[in-house]
Design a protein around this motif. Structure first.
Motif, PDB file in Angstrom:
ATOM      1  N   VAL A 200      25.023 119.856 -61.700  1.00  0.00           N
ATOM      2  CA  VAL A 200      26.242 120.338 -62.361  1.00  0.00           C
ATOM      3  C   VAL A 200      25.888 121.546 -63.224  1.00  0.00           C
ATOM      4  N   ARG A 201      26.941 122.321 -63.542  1.00  0.00           N
ATOM      5  CA  ARG A 201      26.764 123.554 -64.322  1.00  0.00           C
ATOM      6  C   ARG A 201      27.772 123.566 -65.460  1.00  0.00           C
ATOM      7  N   ILE A 202      27.308 123.980 -66.655  1.00  0.00           N
ATOM      8  CA  ILE A 202      28.171 124.087 -67.841  1.00  0.00           C
ATOM      9  C   ILE A 202      28.106 125.522 -68.332  1.00  0.00           C
TER      10      ILE A 202
ATOM     11  N   VAL B 299      24.459 112.865 -67.248  1.00  0.00           N
ATOM     12  CA  VAL B 299      23.768 114.049 -66.754  1.00  0.00           C
ATOM     13  C   VAL B 299      22.558 114.335 -67.632  1.00  0.00           C
ATOM     14  N   GLN B 300      21.434 114.666 -66.993  1.00  0.00           N
ATOM     15  CA  GLN B 300      20.234 115.081 -67.713  1.00  0.00           C
ATOM     16  C   GLN B 300      20.114 116.601 -67.623  1.00  0.00           C
ATOM     17  N   LEU B 301      20.122 117.267 -68.779  1.00  0.00           N
ATOM     18  CA  LEU B 301      19.963 118.719 -68.794  1.00  0.00           C
ATOM     19  C   LEU B 301      18.533 119.084 -68.447  1.00  0.00           C
ATOM     20  N   VAL B 302      18.369 120.099 -67.586  1.00  0.00           N
ATOM     21  CA  VAL B 302      17.023 120.461 -67.137  1.00  0.00           C
ATOM     22  C   VAL B 302      16.692 121.932 -67.318  1.00  0.00           C
ATOM     23  N   GLY B 303      17.693 122.799 -67.482  1.00  0.00           N
ATOM     24  CA  GLY B 303      17.371 124.222 -67.608  1.00  0.00           C
ATOM     25  C   GLY B 303      18.601 125.065 -67.833  1.00  0.00           C
ATOM     26  N   GLU B 304      18.384 126.355 -67.908  1.00  0.00           N
ATOM     27  CA  GLU B 304      19.484 127.279 -68.151  1.00  0.00           C
ATOM     28  C   GLU B 304      19.185 128.632 -67.519  1.00  0.00           C
TER      29      GLU B 304
ATOM     30  N   GLY C 179      20.602 114.421 -77.292  1.00  0.00           N
ATOM     31  CA  GLY C 179      19.371 115.063 -76.844  1.00  0.00           C
ATOM     32  C   GLY C 179      19.605 115.822 -75.552  1.00  0.00           C
ATOM     33  N   SER C 180      18.831 115.478 -74.521  1.00  0.00           N
ATOM     34  CA  SER C 180      18.990 116.143 -73.227  1.00  0.00           C
ATOM     35  C   SER C 180      19.963 115.413 -72.318  1.00  0.00           C
ATOM     36  N   THR C 181      20.579 114.330 -72.817  1.00  0.00           N
ATOM     37  CA  THR C 181      21.518 113.546 -72.020  1.00  0.00           C
ATOM     38  C   THR C 181      22.941 113.813 -72.483  1.00  0.00           C
TER      39      THR C 181
ATOM     40  N   VAL D 189      22.797 114.818 -62.165  1.00  0.00           N
ATOM     41  CA  VAL D 189      23.531 113.571 -62.354  1.00  0.00           C
ATOM     42  C   VAL D 189      22.567 112.402 -62.163  1.00  0.00           C
ATOM     43  N   SER D 190      22.470 111.537 -63.186  1.00  0.00           N
ATOM     44  CA  SER D 190      21.547 110.404 -63.107  1.00  0.00           C
ATOM     45  C   SER D 190      22.258 109.061 -63.026  1.00  0.00           C
TER      46      SER D 190
END
Length: 641
Positions: free
Chosen positions: A48-50, A86-91, A16-18, A61-62
């Motif tokens: 962090v950035r991907i 890591v929890q994804l939050v945006g782009e 999911g978002s994790t 980072v959680s």
């Protein structure tokens, strides 16, 4: 091949978002330097950035260490401790602005990088500068301002929560200072319901203060809440307490409606006709006349006429227990009629009929009479130029009242409720909110309405009247604004030290949360569940936040941020600073020169002034008066008249 100093690891698990990131073998935890700037690797709350083609995914980072590793029975040890969750939050794509949410997910072995200061500036950099205000700086990069979107902060509601001493009042004062910037937002409208009188000092240069015991020398205005602007339910709750049955409710409602129609005929009001006047219409009427007439009705006695038949037509309508009044009474001074007793002969059922038209509200009328004479309730039942005379005429209408509250020359209005009796505080808050919201709701398409000029309402100590089991008018009004206010330009800022006691319906509607230090597990759990982002690891830091530090999540910020709120100057701090037991200061011949403390020279105590202020119900007393020579009578010195 050159080594990228921002690289920290690769993606190894996506759910999911994790995502789960394995730190690279060349990554050294601790400090890393990029372009001369130091960054800490593996910090909870860091970004962090991907890189995925033309798109950058951003996450927070959680969790760090073995607990963040992919879990399968018996295999945690083989994975080691070099993991991040890591929890994804945006782009954001190259050359475009950051947006919340993700349109695609990373895959296995995608490279993960730390977010540098230039990345943060791109994320937090506003598209339109007027849409964003600075509330402080990032805790991880003090050179970068913490920016919030004012559009989403005001209309989509917010909450400021934190334990006692975490800096809530200072944070709110700092936020309101930023939101009421004269140069940027000359038409800002903010109303603060201040239960403890904390903010008049902090916002003195940009706020108009209304309080029950106003000091005109300091520019304060008298707080007036006309009783006739309340709804029938609000008025009866404040005036009578409780009516016992439907018959009493109907009788009182009919009588108030009659008085309002009579008042309308004496002084017409724009926007309504006599036939449209109902019990809830904001039309003046004389509550003293209502009490007087209902009092006569409740205490009247019917005595048969000599030789008359025992039917209704043959009875004389007598007030009190005699038709020879010694004193006729006066409605405006709340003086009931006084009568002599008349002795008659014959059977009791033929002699008198007590309370023939009574509806059984003698006790409630006695309570109303007490409140009409009580100076503590004068703001409500004797509201200055909004007080109706015996015919229902007033010197001012509600347009003047609303103009003072939400249309004054200063952007902030403070309704100081510290002098309001606690018995009626809940009902009064509900009435205030309902009056303001109804006015802006029906005027939503006018220049003064909420859509054209939004309004922010700040609710201090909200847990006192917004608990989940509270069915009072305050909670009802706030729930309505929380659900509907966004569409009509009315926003809430809920301030509380116990978020677990706030109604979940209200807290869940707060699009932005400023979470300060919270040690209680229940309170943290309520905030975690109310936040829109899956950031449990970030909220686990709440017990260790510094004073004045907050985690901000929600719609008003691009990314969840840990920020240091910029406080007002020392002379603009709220009146909620902790008293000092030991005070550092200079000593003079006359004693301690400055505020008190346990380490000051002990003077002769004089509690005369203490009792005087207690009786006056007014805490404002100049400290200089207490610096007189020991034994001197200083009770009349320095007091704010």
């Amino acid at each position: 091949m050159s080594i990228d100093p921002t690289f920290i690891g690769t993606v190894q698990d996506v759910s999911g978002s994790t995502i789960t990131v394995e730190l690279g073998s060349e990554t050294v935890t601790g400090l890393s330097f990029v372009n001369g700037e130091a960054y800490r690797i593996g910090q909870v709350g860091s970004f962090v950035r991907i890189h995925l083609g033309y798109v950058y995914l951003y996450g927070v980072v959680s969790q760090v260490g073995a607990g963040a590793a992919p879990l399968r029975d018996g295999e945690r040890a083989m994975f080691g401790n070099r993991w991040l969750r890591v929890q994804l939050v945006g782009e954001g794509s190259i050359g475009s602005r950051f947006e919340r949410g993700v349109s695609q997910h990373p895959t296995i072995d995608d490279r993960v990088h730390i977010v540098t200061e230039s990345d943060l500036r791109a994320i937090y950099g506003p598209g339109d500068p007027d849409d964003f205000v600075s509330i402080g700086c990032l805790a991880s990069a003090e050179a970068i301002p913490s920016l919030v979107n004012i559009n989403k902060l005001v209309t989509r509601h917010s909450a400021v929560v934190g334990t006692t001493g975490a800096g809530k009042s200072t944070t709110v004062a700092g936020l309101l200072t930023s939101l009421s910037d004269f140069g940027r937002y000359p038409s800002a409208r903010i109303v603060v319901l201040d239960i403890h009188g904390e903010y008049s000092r902090a916002l003195a240069d940009r706020a108009t203060v209304f309080r029950v015991s106003a000091n005109a020398d300091k520019g304060e205005r008298q707080l007036c809440v006309p009783f006739w602007s309340l709804s029938f339910e609000e008025l009866t709750s404040l005036a009578f307490g409780k009516l016992n049955n439907d018959a009493q409710v109907a009788a009182v409602a009919d009588f108030i409606t009659q008085l309002k129609k009579e008042s309308f005929l004496n002084q017409a009001r724009d926007g309504i006709n006599e036939s449209d006047v109902v019990v809830d219409s904001p039309v003046p009427f004389c509550i003293h006349k209502m009490w007087f007439e209902l009092h006569k009705r409740e205490h009247h006695t019917l005595i048969p006429k000599p030789g008359g038949a025992a039917d209704e037509a043959d009875y004389a309508y007598v007030v009190g227990e005699d038709n020879n009044p010694v004193q006729p009474g006066d409605a405006m001074t709340v003086t009931p009629p006084l009568y002599r007793t008349v002795k008659t002969t014959g059977p009791a059922q033929e002699r008198v009929q007590l309370g023939r038209d009574s509806i059984g509200i003698r006790q409630q009328l006695a309570g109303l009479a007490s409140k009409l004479k009580d100076p503590r309730f004068s703001f409500l039942f004797s509201p200055g130029e909004w007080l109706p005379d015996i015919d229902g005429k007033t010197a001012k209408d509600l347009d003047a009242l609303l103009g003072e509250w939400v249309g004054g020359p200063k952007p902030i209005t403070i309704l100081d409720l510290s002098g309001i009796p606690s018995l009626v505080l809940n009902d009064l808050i509900g009435a205030l909110l309902r009056i303001i919201y109804d006015a802006l709701f029906w005027a939503r398409n006018l220049p003064e309405g909420g859509r054209e000029r939004p309004l922010l309402i700040v609710l201090e100590e909200a847990h006192a009247y917004l608990s989940s089991d509270n069915i009072g008018s305050a909670a009802t009004a706030v729930r309505r604004i929380a659900k509907e206010g966004r569409k009509y330009g009315v926003g809430l800022m809920v301030v509380s030290q116990r978020p677990s006691e706030i109604d979940t319906t209200i807290l869940s509607q707060c699009g932005t949360i400023f979470a300060m230090r919270l040690a209680n597990d229940t309170d943290r759990g309520r905030i975690t569940s109310a936040a829109s982002d899956n950031l449990k690891g970030l909220f686990d830091m709440l017990p260790i936040l510094r004073t004045g530090e907050a985690i901000v999540v929600g719609e008003a910020v691009s990314l969840p941020i840990r920020t240091l709120i910029e406080p007002p100057s020392k002379d603009r701090l709220p009146d909620s600073v902790d008293p000092r037991v030991v005070v550092r200061g200079s000593m003079s011949n006359d004693g301690f020169d400055g505020p008190g403390g346990w380490n000051q020279k002990r003077d002769i105590s004089d509690y005369t002034a203490v009792v005087r202020q207690w009786r006056k119900q007014n805490p404002r007393y100049e400290h200089k008066a207490r610096l007189a020579k020991p034994g001197a009578n200083s009770t009349d010195k320095g007091e704010n008249k």
